[in-house]
Design an enzyme around this catalytic site. Structure first.
Site, PDB file in Angstrom:
ATOM      1  N   TYR A   1     -33.194 -35.897 -46.731  1.00 43.90           N
ATOM      2  CA  TYR A   1     -32.255 -35.627 -45.638  1.00 43.90           C
ATOM      3  C   TYR A   1     -31.977 -34.130 -45.586  1.00 43.90           C
ATOM      4  CZ  TYR A   1     -30.262 -39.055 -42.566  1.00 43.90           C
ATOM      5  OH  TYR A   1     -30.071 -39.903 -41.515  1.00 43.90           O
TER       6      TYR A   1
ATOM      7  N   GLU B   1     -30.089 -32.426 -42.675  1.00 47.20           N
ATOM      8  CA  GLU B   1     -29.338 -32.057 -41.466  1.00 47.20           C
ATOM      9  C   GLU B   1     -28.912 -30.590 -41.542  1.00 47.20           C
ATOM     10  OE1 GLU B   1     -26.237 -34.976 -41.476  1.00 47.20           O
ATOM     11  OE2 GLU B   1     -27.231 -36.163 -39.929  1.00 47.20           O
TER      12      GLU B   1
ATOM     13  N   ASP C   1     -42.948 -25.901 -19.917  1.00 49.03           N
ATOM     14  CA  ASP C   1     -43.290 -27.013 -20.812  1.00 49.03           C
ATOM     15  C   ASP C   1     -44.808 -27.027 -20.984  1.00 49.03           C
ATOM     16  OD1 ASP C   1     -43.889 -29.443 -21.961  1.00 49.03           O
ATOM     17  OD2 ASP C   1     -42.644 -30.645 -20.608  1.00 49.03           O
TER      18      ASP C   1
ATOM     19  N   THR D   1     -45.334 -30.159 -27.252  1.00 44.51           N
ATOM     20  CA  THR D   1     -45.600 -31.170 -28.269  1.00 44.51           C
ATOM     21  C   THR D   1     -46.614 -30.567 -29.229  1.00 44.51           C
ATOM     22  OG1 THR D   1     -47.377 -32.061 -26.924  1.00 44.51           O
ATOM     23  CG2 THR D   1     -45.259 -33.154 -26.734  1.00 44.51           C
TER      24      THR D   1
ATOM     25  N   LYS E   1     -50.824 -32.721 -29.090  1.00 44.54           N
ATOM     26  CA  LYS E   1     -51.850 -32.801 -28.029  1.00 44.54           C
ATOM     27  C   LYS E   1     -52.950 -31.784 -28.350  1.00 44.54           C
ATOM     28  CE  LYS E   1     -48.462 -34.867 -24.952  1.00 44.54           C
ATOM     29  NZ  LYS E   1     -47.649 -34.767 -23.729  1.00 44.54           N
TER      30      LYS E   1
ATOM     31  N   ARG F   1     -47.408 -35.809 -34.564  1.00 42.50           N
ATOM     32  CA  ARG F   1     -46.568 -36.123 -33.406  1.00 42.50           C
ATOM     33  C   ARG F   1     -45.248 -35.385 -33.561  1.00 42.50           C
ATOM     34  NH1 ARG F   1     -49.400 -39.616 -30.904  1.00 42.50           N
ATOM     35  NH2 ARG F   1     -48.015 -39.358 -29.141  1.00 42.50           N
TER      36      ARG F   1
HETATM   37  C1  LIG Z   1     -46.475 -35.308 -23.336  1.00 46.36           C
HETATM   38  C2  LIG Z   1     -45.495 -34.516 -22.579  1.00 46.36           C
HETATM   39  C3  LIG Z   1     -44.133 -34.527 -22.906  1.00 46.36           C
HETATM   40  C4  LIG Z   1     -43.501 -35.516 -23.852  1.00 46.36           C
HETATM   41  O1  LIG Z   1     -43.955 -35.571 -25.109  1.00 46.36           O
HETATM   42  P1  LIG Z   1     -43.573 -36.839 -26.038  1.00 46.36           P
HETATM   43  O2  LIG Z   1     -43.857 -36.334 -27.412  1.00 46.36           O
HETATM   44  O3  LIG Z   1     -44.422 -37.960 -25.584  1.00 46.36           O
HETATM   45  O4  LIG Z   1     -42.124 -37.120 -25.841  1.00 46.36           O
HETATM   46  C5  LIG Z   1     -43.291 -33.656 -22.225  1.00 46.36           C
HETATM   47  N1  LIG Z   1     -43.760 -32.847 -21.266  1.00 46.36           N
HETATM   48  C6  LIG Z   1     -45.057 -32.838 -20.907  1.00 46.36           C
HETATM   49  C7  LIG Z   1     -45.505 -31.907 -19.835  1.00 46.36           C
HETATM   50  C8  LIG Z   1     -45.961 -33.687 -21.526  1.00 46.36           C
HETATM   51  O5  LIG Z   1     -47.227 -33.701 -21.130  1.00 46.36           O
END
Ligand SMILES: *Cc1c(COP(=O)(O)O)cnc(C)c1O
Length: 418
Positions: free
Chosen positions: A53, A55, A199, A225, A228, A234
């Site tokens: 933990y 936090e 994003d 993220t 990807k 993840r």
């Molecule tokens: C995949 C994605 C997310 C969300 O990611 P998660 O880990 O699935 O919550 C947010 N914004 C964009 C543009 C994405 O492609």
């Protein structure tokens, strides 16, 4: 005390994990948001850090025993700041969605107006979909891609920004195959006095590898993220300017999360280290080359590429010119039977619903990690076309399945356990 597994191993779950490894090893993984992480990333994810933990933040924790965890999280922060040239980083978001919600919580107020790309034109759920907390709590207005070129139209974005006076403009996409230049978003945000969030969930690996422009010098905040194109565990991450650092950290913890997942943070640090290696540049370039080759081969097979092609790791394929009767839903199902995994996807102004769709989305991050190059992309296009043309002929689909398995056997990802 002995672990229960010493006498009673959970063969059900581990049997299923073996099955999933087999599926990943023997089929083509073409989902644009997926990748294969390295064994080191998986080792960190499965480490003793899952027990801790923590936090708070390095040096400011609510629990004891965090000296090592502090070093790990500090390392992750230092690496990701260097990788993207950022002033401040928060590596704790559990996912991309959590990262985005923390940004909204930290920088705007419920009811504030935000401008983002419409979900059915390539935006993400967390960019204001009415079924997502972003759309429920904030007043999202959407821009769309141009009717003829299917690309972002900055005249339209500027007009909407002047009309709606958003507090924030959200750039970034989840199914848009083209480069996203950060400068025009910055110029519009400055003109209307809005914050700019970028994003880069999908393209973080391309940015890190120099295959896509880096928005960090232009944006107030960048989210992504780590699982990807960046090929980590993840999870999510937020980069900000020093001006917003305190607000972002507060919004992640205690604002919207409890204890961080330090095993995932360690795995993020490993992924950032991997992304700093010169070979990652080659990887990012090859992802894009493979996507171009696959897009070209698919158009030769009679498919239409949304926007005419791709400059990234992904493409959106319009199935209608190939076969007017064929839906994205049916394509996804039959291709899965041939060992080709991808997802149905709306094309811009799709006459069909998001559950049916007239398109599919295809990405090359996973097959590129496996070592596949342009010649294999031509084969993949052929396998896709053959399967869809023969979708009512199980023998023909089985024949493709065998060819897919043979191709994957030449590019093993995770060798089978002894
Ligand atoms: C995949 C994605 C997310 C969300 O990611 P998660 O880990 O699935 O919550 C947010 N914004 C964009 C543009 C994405 O492609």
């Amino acid at each position: 005390m002995p672990w229960p597994s010493e006498t009673q191993r959970d063969t059900e779950v581990f049997g299923l994990i073996d099955k999933e490894r087999e599926r990943q090893n023997t089929g083509l993984q073409l989902i644009a948001s997926e990748n294969f992480t390295s064994p080191d990333v998986m080792e960190a994810t499965g480490s003793v850090l899952t027990n801790k933990y923590a936090e708070g933040y390095p040096g400011k924790r609510y629990y004891g025993g965090n000296a090592v965890v502090d070093d790990i999280e500090a390392l992750a922060i230092e690496r990701v700041k260097k990788l993207f040239g950022a002033e401040h980083a928060n590596v704790q978001p559990h996912s991309g969605a959590s990262a985005n919600m923390a940004v909204y919580l930290g920088l705007i107020k419920p009811g504030d107006t935000v401008l983002g790309l419409s979900l059915d034109h390539g935006g993400h759920l967390t960019h204001g979909s009415p079924v997502n907390a972003s759309g429920i709590l904030y007043n999202f207005q959407s821009f769309r891609v141009g009717a003829t070129d299917e690309r972002l139209d900055f005249d339209q974005i500027r007009e909407l920004a002047i009309k709606h006076k958003p507090k924030m403009i959200v750039a970034g996409t989840t199914s848009y195959p083209r480069r996203l230049e950060p400068q025009p978003f910055r110029a519009i945000a400055d003109e209307v006095g809005a914050l700019m969030m970028f994003d880069i969930a999908h393209i973080a690996g391309l940015v890190a590898g120099g295959a896509h422009p880096n928005p960090v010098p232009y944006a107030d905040v960048v989210t992504f993220t780590t699982h990807k194109t960046l090929r980590g565990p993840r999870g999510g991450c937020i980069l900000t300017t020093a001006a917003h650092a305190a607000a972002i950290d507060k919004a992640v913890f205690p604002g919207s999360q409890g204890g961080p997942l330090e095993h995932a943070v360690a795995a993020k640090a490993v992924a950032f280290h991997e992304a700093m290696q010169p070979s990652f540049k080659d990887y990012a370039q090859q992802i894009v080359k493979n996507a171009s080759a696959l897009a070209e081969a698919l158009s030769k097979q009679g498919f239409r590429l949304v926007s005419g092609g791709t400059d990234t790791h992904m493409m959106v394929v319009d199935l209608q010119p190939f076969d007017a009767e064929l839906t994205g839903k049916e394509s996804q199902l039959i291709l899965d039977e041939a060992g080709i995994t991808l997802n149905k996807n709306n094309i811009p102004n799709d006459p069909r619903s998001p559950f049916v769709t007239s398109g599919v989305r295809i990405g090359t991050p996973s097959v590129t990690t496996q070592g596949m190059k342009e010649p294999e992309m031509a084969l993949i296009a052929e396998y896709i076309a053959t399967t869809l043309r023969n979708r009512t002929n199980p023998a023909a689909v089985a024949e493709v399945r065998a060819k897919v398995a043979a191709l994957c056997a030449k590019f093993p990802v995770y060798p089978k356990r002894a």
